[in-house]
Design a protein around this motif. Sequence first.
Motif, PDB file in Angstrom:
ATOM      1  N   GLU A  10       0.849  -1.190   0.000  1.00  0.00           N
ATOM      2  CA  GLU A  10       0.000   0.000   0.000  1.00  0.00           C
ATOM      3  C   GLU A  10       0.886   1.242   0.000  1.00  0.00           C
ATOM      4  O   GLU A  10       1.905   1.288   0.690  1.00  0.00           O
ATOM      5  CB  GLU A  10      -0.885  -0.003   1.227  1.00  0.00           C
ATOM      6  N   THR A  11       0.527   2.230  -0.799  1.00  0.00           N
ATOM      7  CA  THR A  11       1.279   3.484  -0.835  1.00  0.00           C
ATOM      8  C   THR A  11       0.332   4.650  -0.570  1.00  0.00           C
ATOM      9  O   THR A  11      -0.847   4.596  -0.897  1.00  0.00           O
ATOM     10  CB  THR A  11       1.974   3.700  -2.190  1.00  0.00           C
ATOM     11  N   ARG A 126      -4.679   6.900  -1.462  1.00  0.00           N
ATOM     12  CA  ARG A 126      -4.139   5.647  -0.956  1.00  0.00           C
ATOM     13  C   ARG A 126      -4.247   4.617  -2.064  1.00  0.00           C
ATOM     14  O   ARG A 126      -5.344   4.347  -2.566  1.00  0.00           O
ATOM     15  CB  ARG A 126      -4.902   5.181   0.297  1.00  0.00           C
ATOM     16  N   ALA A 222       0.395   8.955  -6.366  1.00  0.00           N
ATOM     17  CA  ALA A 222       0.603   7.640  -5.749  1.00  0.00           C
ATOM     18  C   ALA A 222       1.437   6.807  -6.704  1.00  0.00           C
ATOM     19  O   ALA A 222       1.063   6.619  -7.859  1.00  0.00           O
ATOM     20  CB  ALA A 222      -0.742   6.972  -5.469  1.00  0.00           C
TER      21      ALA A 222
END
Length: 223
Positions: A10-11, A126, A222
Amino acid sequence: MAAPAPAAAETIGEPGVVVELFTSQGCVACPPADALLARLADRPGVIALSLHVDIWDYLGWADRFADPAFTRRQKAYARAEGSRSIFTPQMIVGGVHRIVGSAGMDLADRLTQEAGRPARVGLELRRDGGMLHIAATAEPPLERSVTIDMVRYTPSATMMISGGENAGREVTHHNIVTLWDQIATWDGQTPLALHVRLEGAEPAVVIIQEAGPGRILAASRAR
């Protein structure tokens, strides 16, 4: 039995001031601007995007990354300021500051100006595997609706140009925009929540911009 593939990490989105470079492989004046954008490509607090236009393709080299949609975007910026002409290289900072694309001092001044402007819109991204979760709030609420745009880009590519004004030159481009889509409009009155499926591993940028196109109120990337 093969082990399952690891889940994608996850970033969290990285906010930044958007710099749009309108450039062309067929423009002899563009390589210095491309080099300037390269120095911004991974700079914290900046989202540098290279949009290749097709206005110089007639000179003998069709830009491999050009998209008529990017030419239309640059023309829309020109109309918004009452101009009928466009040129390359041109940088537009924050949706409002228009400068010659290779003017490093002007660019530095505009980046400082935009970075110091109080944020009116809060934007959070996200990225979780193939999904991008977008949340935004405005304080105070906005007077007019704004656009929510999704941008995808290729981080870098090198190629040899064999025709036109830059014939014989090997060039490396950075943050080459491959997609610029409006995914929603937002009234800016109530909190925004969007969930968008992403194809491919390229970075994703979300931009909240006033109509016109006008000022960019918030942007985040992202990777």
